[in-house]
Design an enzyme around this catalytic site. Structure first.
Site, PDB file in Angstrom:
ATOM      1  N   SER A 453      86.906  71.225  34.108  1.00  0.00           N
ATOM      2  CA  SER A 453      87.505  72.250  34.962  1.00  0.00           C
ATOM      3  C   SER A 453      88.977  71.916  35.166  1.00  0.00           C
ATOM      4  CB  SER A 453      86.796  72.289  36.315  1.00  0.00           C
ATOM      5  OG  SER A 453      85.427  72.579  36.157  1.00  0.00           O
ATOM      6  N   CYS A 646      81.245  73.791  42.915  1.00  0.00           N
ATOM      7  CA  CYS A 646      81.519  73.110  41.643  1.00  0.00           C
ATOM      8  C   CYS A 646      80.994  71.683  41.720  1.00  0.00           C
ATOM      9  CB  CYS A 646      83.023  73.094  41.342  1.00  0.00           C
ATOM     10  SG  CYS A 646      83.418  72.305  39.753  1.00  0.00           S
ATOM     11  N   ASP A 691      80.563  76.675  39.180  1.00  0.00           N
ATOM     12  CA  ASP A 691      81.047  76.000  37.981  1.00  0.00           C
ATOM     13  C   ASP A 691      80.365  74.644  38.012  1.00  0.00           C
ATOM     14  OD1 ASP A 691      82.378  74.956  35.835  1.00  0.00           O
ATOM     15  OD2 ASP A 691      84.370  75.011  36.718  1.00  0.00           O
ATOM     16  N   TRP A 693      77.437  71.591  36.304  1.00  0.00           N
ATOM     17  CA  TRP A 693      76.961  70.923  35.092  1.00  0.00           C
ATOM     18  C   TRP A 693      75.764  70.067  35.455  1.00  0.00           C
ATOM     19  CZ3 TRP A 693      81.762  70.020  37.361  1.00  0.00           C
ATOM     20  CH2 TRP A 693      81.896  68.822  38.064  1.00  0.00           C
TER      21      TRP A 693
END
Length: 694
Positions: A453, A646, A691, A693
């Site tokens: 990012s 995020c 966002d 992961w």
């Protein structure tokens, strides 16, 4: 209007051809001249020089089975390759793999009844197709699909027999939506699915086992449907390796890791994209942690003159290379240490087999720049390697490990072993010199760019991209090896070099930080930009709530930097709240001084709320702080505040989602189902963005 005469038409045609030649000179002609372009040219150039008719391609090459893949990180492509190989070796199918973006689909209504199509589809982000599957998905998702026969038949795909497997992550709301959507569309259009539509779950860490459990009953169903007979699988190489003693690494035509031929010849030029990285200078880098046991890097990458652009919230892709330590370990275990600089040619033994990198090249180059040699080991690949064991005892043990998921978990997964470490461990130091090198090219994933990012604002610094990254070093109790992040340790080595360390070698990893042939003068890194949907509201007066523990705060540094700049220019800035968490206020509280400065510039409109998990008697995380501020959070949401998350998907993001729903229950007096529906509605409208992961 007067009719055009013959001379007018000729003149117009000449002008048209001249215009086409001018505007395509960097694409079409590049494809014609560049022998590497089939692998490395940009997508537009790739499409210009080859047929996009899959049925024509299958007929020309004598194939009756095509395995399409929609892949973002390479896993779906790997599964497609494995299925194609298995279909050929076990069942005698004439197989090929196909990248979804390389073909058109108007003629799928003519797919032969005695053929089979596999669709291996990863879901990217919030239910989106992978980059290479966008056109395919948009075609079949369209309201008015037009096939080549232009039939009004309700079942235009009645001749299509297909197999489907999806790769997803259950921490996302739209889990495996790509394979589910495509399966529904094909069924609606009359297609016949063979077996179940399989689903792999990266969020649960079971992707590989999900795939293996799905494919065996699928093969049984397919064999019955197509009248296939299974035979003993014997390795049949896809590529032929030829050593070329007449060439050496001094020869300028030998590929040594350059991204493409233009880079090899020192003539690199754009457009820069996922097929062609920009070799960007790192103009600044520094350590963010005060913790001596861990490292967190801040790097500033200069993209001036590249024509690359980004928007706040986008991602930057870093093209890594494997460490010298792991390359040397691999060469040693397969008995190739003395041959590492031997120049080789690689040729596909089938018309549809594409060599996945430029040639001629060297064994060492392939291992350093092309193959994911540091990745977790595949159980199926272990089973494949058994036939090439140094001894019968090792062969029996390898077959047992590859055939039993519990034994595999104990012997491989829990030990954090990559493939070379595993072979060294299981072989007790024996050399595995019976394994054909072609099997490594076919069986290991291609090394992929890593995405980060962007932690800067394009409004404030349009020509510089900030990266924030923790240097990965994962140690598991009882495991003999510490897993070192490939890309973050590469970036760490670059930072050390920029800091003046003469021979930067973090953890003895030995990275090629000056690039192939030492052409990366100064401190450079290959990068490209990927645009994301993680964006600030277009109206800066809208309130925003951001949740970003650890390096999950990266994009929010860009968000806050942008709003501080807007405030300094007299714009009306909405309430800007950031929930940030880390271990300790003194060791890993990153960007502390910058938050303080931006808070002053925003005249009270920015508030930083911290959660330090190891500072007190109890562990405190961002979701605890969210709950404490429940009334304020809900009041901002009622004002249409945008909510951003995020970081880690498996734990943090899921708990934040649940905490937000709980806040809505408590503040609005609604039941849990209603609160969940409100959060889902926020996601659907773009008011809630992630966002994350795994």
């Amino acid at each position: 209007m007067a009719a055009l005469d013959t001379l007018d038409i000729v003149v117009l045609l000449v002008l048209l051809l001249g215009t086409v030649a001018y505007f395509t000179k960097g694409t079409y002609w590049a494809v014609k001249k560049d022998p590497y372009s089939a692998v490395l040219a940009n997508g537009a150039a790739l499409k210009a020089g080859k047929s996009r008719n899959i049925l024509e391609k299958m007929q020309e090459s004598g194939k009756n089975c095509v395995v399409f893949y929609g892949s973002q990180t390479g896993t779906a492509e790997d599964y497609a390759s494995r299925l194609a190989k298995e279909g050929s070796q076990r069942f005698g199918l004439k197989t090929m793999t196909a990248d979804l973006e390389e073909y058109d689909y108007e003629n799928m209504d003519q797919f032969p009844e005695d053929h089979i199509a596999f669709f291996i589809l990863a879901t990217y982000g919030e239910g989106e197709p992978t980059d290479n599957a966008v056109e395919f998905y948009e075609f079949f998702k369209g309201d008015d699909i037009s096939f080549s026969e232009k039939t009004s038949d309700d079942a235009p795909l009645s001749s299509l027999k297909y197999v489907a497997f999806g790769l997803g992550n259950n921490t996302y709301e739209h889990y495996n939506s790509m394979v589910r959507d495509v399966d529904k569309i094909f069924t609606k259009l009359g297609g016949t699915r063979i077996g179940t539509a399989g689903e792999g779950d990266d969020g649960a860490g079971t992707m590989e086992e999900d795939f293996l459990a799905w494919k065996e009953p699928m093969w049984a169903d397919l064999a019955q449907s197509m009248g296939l007979e299974e035979r003993e699988a014997v390795y049949e190489p896809v590529f032929e390796i030829t050593e070329k003693p007449e060439l050496s690494i001094e020869d300028t035509t030998v590929y040594l890791g350059e991204p493409n031929k233009n880079h090899l010849e020192g003539l690199s030029k754009g457009p820069y994209n996922a097929h062609n990285p920009f070799i960007a200078p790192i103009v600044e880098s520094y350590e963010l942690f005060n913790d001596k046991t861990r490292n967190c890097l801040h790097l500033e990458v200069d993209i001036s003159g590249s024509n690359l652009s980004y928007t706040t919230g986008d991602h930057i892709a870093v093209w890594p290379n494997n460490s010298g330590m792991e390359v040397d370990r691999f060469l040693k275990v397969i008995g190739f240490t003395d041959k590492k600089d031997t120049v080789i040619g690689v040729k596909g033994l089938d018309a549809t087999a594409k060599v996945p990198f430029p040639v001629p090249t060297t064994y060492e180059t392939i291992l350093r720049y092309q193959l994911e040699i540091g990745a977790p080991v595949s159980r199926q690949f272990v089973a494949t390697l058994a036939q090439f064991s140094p001894s019968e005892n090792i062969k029996e043990e390898l077959a047992k490990i590859g055939g039993d998921k519990d034994v595999f978990a104990e012997q491989v997964t829990k030990k954090n072993l990559n493939i070379a470490q595993f072979l060294n461990h299981i072989g007790k130091g024996a050399v595995w010199d019976k394994i054909p090198f072609s099997l490594w090219i076919e069986g290991l994933n291609k090394i992929q760019p890593r995405y980060y990012s962007i932690s800067s604002s394009s409004l404030v610094q349009k020509n510089k991209i900030s990266i924030t990254a923790i240097v990965e070093s994962v140690e598991t109790a009882g495991a003999p090896h510490v897993v070192k992040g490939v890309t973050t340790n590469y970036l760490f080595a670059l930072m050390l070099k920029q800091a003046g360390v003469a021979n930067p070698d973090p953890n003895g990893l030995n990275y090629a930080i000056t690039g192939p042939r030492n052409k990366y003068d100064g401190i450079h890194v290959p990068v490209h930009v990927r645009h994301a949907n993680f964006k600030l509201p277009s109206d800066p007066s809208k309130p925003i709530i951001m949740v970003g523990p650890g390096t999950g705060v990266a994009p929010f540094r860009g968000f806050v930097q942008e709003r501080a700049h807007q405030a300094a220019n007299g714009e009306n800035i909405g309430k800007t709240v950031l929930f940030f968490g880390c271990r300790n206020s003194e060791q890993d509280f990153i960007y502390k001084k910058q938050w303080e400065q931006w808070s002053k510039e925003m005249n009270g409109q920015f508030e930083l709320i911290t959660a330090f998990s190891r500072d007190g008697p109890k562990k405190v995380y961002v979701q605890h702080r969210l709950k404490e501020r429940g009334a304020e959070i809900d009041a901002l949401l009622q004002q249409r505040a945008y909510f951003y998350v995020c970081g880690d998907a498996a734990n943090m993001a899921r708990e934040v989602n649940d905490t937000l729903a709980q806040i809505i229950v408590e503040q609005r007096g609604v039941d849990k189902k209603k609160a969940d529906d409100i959060v889902k509605g926020m996601r659907a409208s773009g008011q809630y963005q992630e966002d994350v992961w795994s």
